[in-house]
Enzyme design. Structure first.
Site, PDB file in Angstrom:
ATOM      1  N   CYS A   1      30.970  21.721  31.460  1.00  0.00           N
ATOM      2  CA  CYS A   1      29.557  21.760  31.071  1.00  0.00           C
ATOM      3  C   CYS A   1      29.126  23.207  30.826  1.00  0.00           C
ATOM      4  O   CYS A   1      29.347  24.059  31.695  1.00  0.00           O
ATOM      5  CB  CYS A   1      28.705  21.137  32.167  1.00  0.00           C
ATOM      6  SG  CYS A   1      26.944  21.381  31.895  1.00  0.00           S
TER       7      CYS A   1
ATOM      8  N   LYS B   1       2.068   4.709   1.542  1.00  0.00           N
ATOM      9  CA  LYS B   1       2.008   5.171   2.926  1.00  0.00           C
ATOM     10  C   LYS B   1       1.645   6.652   2.943  1.00  0.00           C
ATOM     11  O   LYS B   1       2.398   7.491   2.467  1.00  0.00           O
ATOM     12  CB  LYS B   1       3.335   4.946   3.633  1.00  0.00           C
ATOM     13  CG  LYS B   1       3.240   5.353   5.073  1.00  0.00           C
ATOM     14  CD  LYS B   1       4.420   4.918   5.882  1.00  0.00           C
ATOM     15  CE  LYS B   1       4.195   5.292   7.333  1.00  0.00           C
ATOM     16  NZ  LYS B   1       4.000   6.748   7.527  1.00  0.00           N
TER      17      LYS B   1
ATOM     18  N   GLU C   1       0.851  -1.198   0.000  1.00  0.00           N
ATOM     19  CA  GLU C   1       0.000   0.000   0.000  1.00  0.00           C
ATOM     20  C   GLU C   1       0.885   1.245   0.000  1.00  0.00           C
ATOM     21  O   GLU C   1       1.978   1.194   0.554  1.00  0.00           O
ATOM     22  CB  GLU C   1      -0.843   0.039   1.296  1.00  0.00           C
ATOM     23  CG  GLU C   1      -1.668  -1.194   1.507  1.00  0.00           C
ATOM     24  CD  GLU C   1      -2.178  -1.347   2.959  1.00  0.00           C
ATOM     25  OE1 GLU C   1      -2.010  -0.412   3.761  1.00  0.00           O
ATOM     26  OE2 GLU C   1      -2.732  -2.398   3.252  1.00  0.00           O
TER      27      GLU C   1
HETATM   28  C1  9MJ Z   1      -0.467   4.543   6.058  1.00  0.00           C
HETATM   29  N1  9MJ Z   1      -0.093   5.480   6.916  1.00  0.00           N
HETATM   30  O1  9MJ Z   1      -0.676   4.799   4.917  1.00  0.00           O
HETATM   31  C2  9MJ Z   1      -0.848   1.557   7.913  1.00  0.00           C
HETATM   32  N2  9MJ Z   1      -0.647   3.206   6.569  1.00  0.00           N
HETATM   33  O2  9MJ Z   1      -1.270  -0.480   9.159  1.00  0.00           O
HETATM   34  C3  9MJ Z   1      -0.966   2.087   5.831  1.00  0.00           C
HETATM   35  N3  9MJ Z   1      -0.565   2.849   7.849  1.00  0.00           N
HETATM   36  C4  9MJ Z   1      -0.891   0.788   9.141  1.00  0.00           C
HETATM   37  N4  9MJ Z   1      -1.089   1.068   6.693  1.00  0.00           N
HETATM   38  C5  9MJ Z   1      -1.201  -0.912  10.456  1.00  0.00           C
HETATM   39  N5  9MJ Z   1      -1.125   2.048   4.499  1.00  0.00           N
HETATM   40  C6  9MJ Z   1      -0.790   0.122  11.233  1.00  0.00           C
HETATM   41  C7  9MJ Z   1      -0.596   1.213  10.390  1.00  0.00           C
END
Ligand code: 9MJ
Length: 671
Positions: free
Chosen positions: A412, A119, A117
């Site tokens: 210091c 982020k 995915e």
């Molecule tokens: C973000 N920030 O895009 C998670 N995240 O999955 C994606 N964050 C995540 N997955 C489990 N795509 C904890 C955080």
């Protein structure tokens, strides 16, 4: 309340239905079906009807998105299941190591399917739907508790107020609220015109907008949302085997899920996905700061479990940090909580990846020498995510004749004590200990911080002020403060003083782990504090533990064990701990069985000998989760003894009392 004629009720229903559908088509399917003007016209009509007949208002009405009365504070809420964060990988080697850990843990050599995915760089949010209606939205907060921001979240059109289709009775959706670039640019353009402060980046703008006490302001911000995970689900009538299947289901329930997700085979597939996203990144309408890889099969996820606050089955592969060039104007040495001297470069302010940076760490003197950094040099500054910006290196060809070398001080800069550097250590320290006001201030700031005693309103500036005027010297002095003493401080009215005293009072009720973390023992971070709190039933036991005993606890090596031992042997520290307890700092005694009822309720189990497939603590946790009590020694009340290898006297005693004994294999079957 005036009831409405049937024809009006029907019209309102129709309007709600259309508007919710248009929203879904626009935000979830990405296929708008009507022009914005038509949407606005229908919404106006519904608002008018509801104004005239308030009985028509329903919680899922699109009119409920416009905002409500401003709040004074956000109530804090406990997450049903903790919201985890993700571990980061900053290069391919770290991603490969992640994949290897997974193979090792699963004892397999076949390649793993990963769900990949993008982020998002926004704010993690939990959404709770009951009977399909959005009833609560909360920020991640510290993972255990967050802030309730339901009203603000309802203003985000991408988030459905009502689920579609065959939804479960209870569903917690997790995802990221973010601000698309266009919304961010528009927001800053207006801020600039009105002479207001600009947001540094879309992430800050999104977080600031969600954490607005006035939801009318949130409603004006162009926020969006993508779902990427679930918390608790109840009343589901089908079974999902993979993360990807669940994401597809979330999409069917009406939640936006980014179309760029992909299931790939093995780590090679992940790295290809990374390259693809890195190339796409620039042209996306929103910021992403990396990609996330998640083990796709839930069954494997379960086997992998968690470490600390992150799952073992997922990792964020970050894009390279952003860099810029500027000049070092001066260097100061900051004194930390443990006396460590950190050189900090004061820079000519420069934008790095959208954030103005004027200070950057130089880490330590060895690094300064290794990189040959001098005052007046042009340097490359890097910032990655939320970490403190650092000076990566110099631009050699621009070295000025008068560039000045940086000397490590021998005394210091705060208290004048000698600076010492242990043999082979890179870090120089002020030897002043708690005589040094800088170290004392840092210790108090740490004690009060959110993840420690969580004294709200006691920020860094206030701690500095309190120490400077002599109102406090050590952490226990906080509990002696009075409203009268505080009220005389600059910029502190009676109301704020009362509020702070109240917050200090509230902090007395804490947890064992937080308390241990708050003490600021060297190298005892949250994870170690938690491990200590899990292992020892009482503070006295911990204080009396030898370094050898401490080393039997997972992740505690000889150095940390020594720090813990020295800390508790120092009379000054013992005095402060006693004083804190006397002032009423307390926590719930560890309940032996955290689960009220389970298949093993009523059983009192003793573990003895060495277990091969799991640690003693893991075994204990598993038994407790099933309702059993785990006792340290065998007595007549013991119902079962689990004997690992080399079991000794406890096993003998169990036989004496005629108590059932099982070996590790049977124990695993029992679990
Ligand atoms: C973000 N920030 O895009 C998670 N995240 O999955 C994606 N964050 C995540 N997955 C489990 N795509 C904890 C955080």
């Amino acid at each position: 309340m005036t009831s409405a004629p049937d024809s009006i009720i029907h019209r309102a229903e129709l309007l709600r239905h259309w508007l919710n559908d248009y929203n879904y088509q626009y935000y979830v399917l990405d296929q708008p079906t009507v022009p914005d003007s038509e949407y606005d016209r229908l919404l106006r009509e519904l608002i008018d009807l509801e104004m005239k007949y308030p009985v028509l208002k329903t919680p899922d009405s699109p009119t409920q998105r416009v905002g409500a009365e401003p709040l004074k504070v956000f109530p804090s809420v406990l997450h049903e299941i903790p919201m985890l964060s993700l571990d980061n990988a900053f290069n391919e080697a770290e991603v490969i190591a992640f994949d290897r850990r997974i193979h090792d843990k699963l004892k397999t050599t076949t390649s793993i399917d990963y769900c990949c995915e993008p982020k998002f760089d926004g704010l993690a949010i939990s959404l709770i739907y009951q009977q399909g209606l959005l009833v609560r939205a909360a920020t991640r907060g510290d993972g255990a508790t967050g802030e309730e921001v339901t009203q603000n979240i309802k203003t985000i059109k991408a988030i459905p107020l009502k689920l579609r289709g065959d939804f479960p009775a209870h569903l917690e959706v997790r995802g990221e609220v973010y601000m698309p670039r266009a919304g961010f640019e528009a927001l800053n353009k207006v801020a600039l015109q009105q002479g207001e402060k600009l947001f540094a980046n879309p992430r800050n703008a999104a977080a600031g907008s969600v954490r607005q006490l006035n939801s009318h302001i949130t409603a004006k911000r162009r926020l969006a949302f993508y779902a990427y995970d679930c918390g608790k689900i109840q009343g589901l009538n089908r079974h999902y085997e993979t993360h990807h299947q669940l994401l597809m289901q979330l999409h069917h329930w009406g939640l936006p899920v980014v179309h760029l997700i992909a299931v790939v085979q093995g780590i090679e597939g992940c790295l290809q996905y990374y390259q693809k996203m890195a190339a796409l990144r620039e042209n996306l309408p929103y910021d992403i700061d990396g990609v996330v890889y998640k083990v796709n099969a839930f069954q494997l996820q379960q086997q992998l479990g968690f470490v600390s606050r992150a799952p073992r089955w997922a990792i964020a592969h970050k894009f390279p940090a952003e860099e810029a060039i500027t000049t070092i104007e001066a260097v100061d040495f900051q004194v930390g909580r443990t006396g460590a001297l950190t050189p900090v470069a004061r820079l000519k302010p420069v934008l790095v990846g959208g954030v103005m940076v004027s200070n950057a760490t130089l880490h330590n003197q060895d690094e300064i020498v290794r990189k040959d950094i001098r005052i007046g040099d042009q340097v490359i500054v890097r910032r990655a995510g939320d970490v403190i910006p650092e000076v990566v290196g110099i631009v050699k060809q621009h070295r000025r004749q008068d560039a000045k070398t940086i000397e490590e001080p021998s005394r210091c800069p705060v208290c004048g004590s000698h600076v010492v550097r242990a043999e082979g250590e890179a870090i120089a320290r002020c030897s002043g200990g708690l005589y040094c006001p800088a170290q004392r201030k840092e210790a108090i700031k740490h004690f009060a911080s959110r993840r420690a005693m969580d004294i709200q309103g006691l920020g860094d500036k206030l701690v500095n002020q309190l120490v400077d005027v002599g109102l406090i010297e050590h952490v226990d002095d906080l509990y002696r403060l009075t409203v009268d003493q505080l009220s005389v401080l600059e910029r502190m009215g009676e109301k704020s003083a009362e509020k702070l005293i109240h917050a200090i009072e509230q902090s007395k009720q804490t947890t064992f782990a937080r308390f241990l973390y708050a003490l600021g023992i060297r190298e005892v971070g949250e994870t170690t504090a938690q491990a200590l709190a899990t292992h020892f039933a009482m503070l006295e036991d911990l204080m009396a533990a030898s370094p050898e005993t401490l080393q039997t606890i997972p992740d505690i090596g000889p150095v940390v064990a020594q720090h813990i031992d020295s800390f508790f042997h120092e009379p000054h520290n013992r005095k402060i701990i006693q004083s804190l307890l006397r002032y009423g700092v307390h926590w719930k005694a560890k309940s032996i069985s955290p689960v009220e009822s389970g298949p093993l309720t009523g059983q009192i189990i003793v573990l003895t000998g060495t277990l091969i497939s799991l640690t003693r603590d893991e075994a204990k946790e598993k038994l407790q989760a099933l309702g059993a009590k785990v006792a340290e020694s065998v007595s007549k009340n013991t119902t079962l003894v689990v004997a690992g290898e080399n079991a000794g006297s406890k096993l003998t005693k169990a036989k004496q009392f005629n108590i059932q004994v099982i070996d590790e294999e049977d124990f695993l079957k029992l679990l």
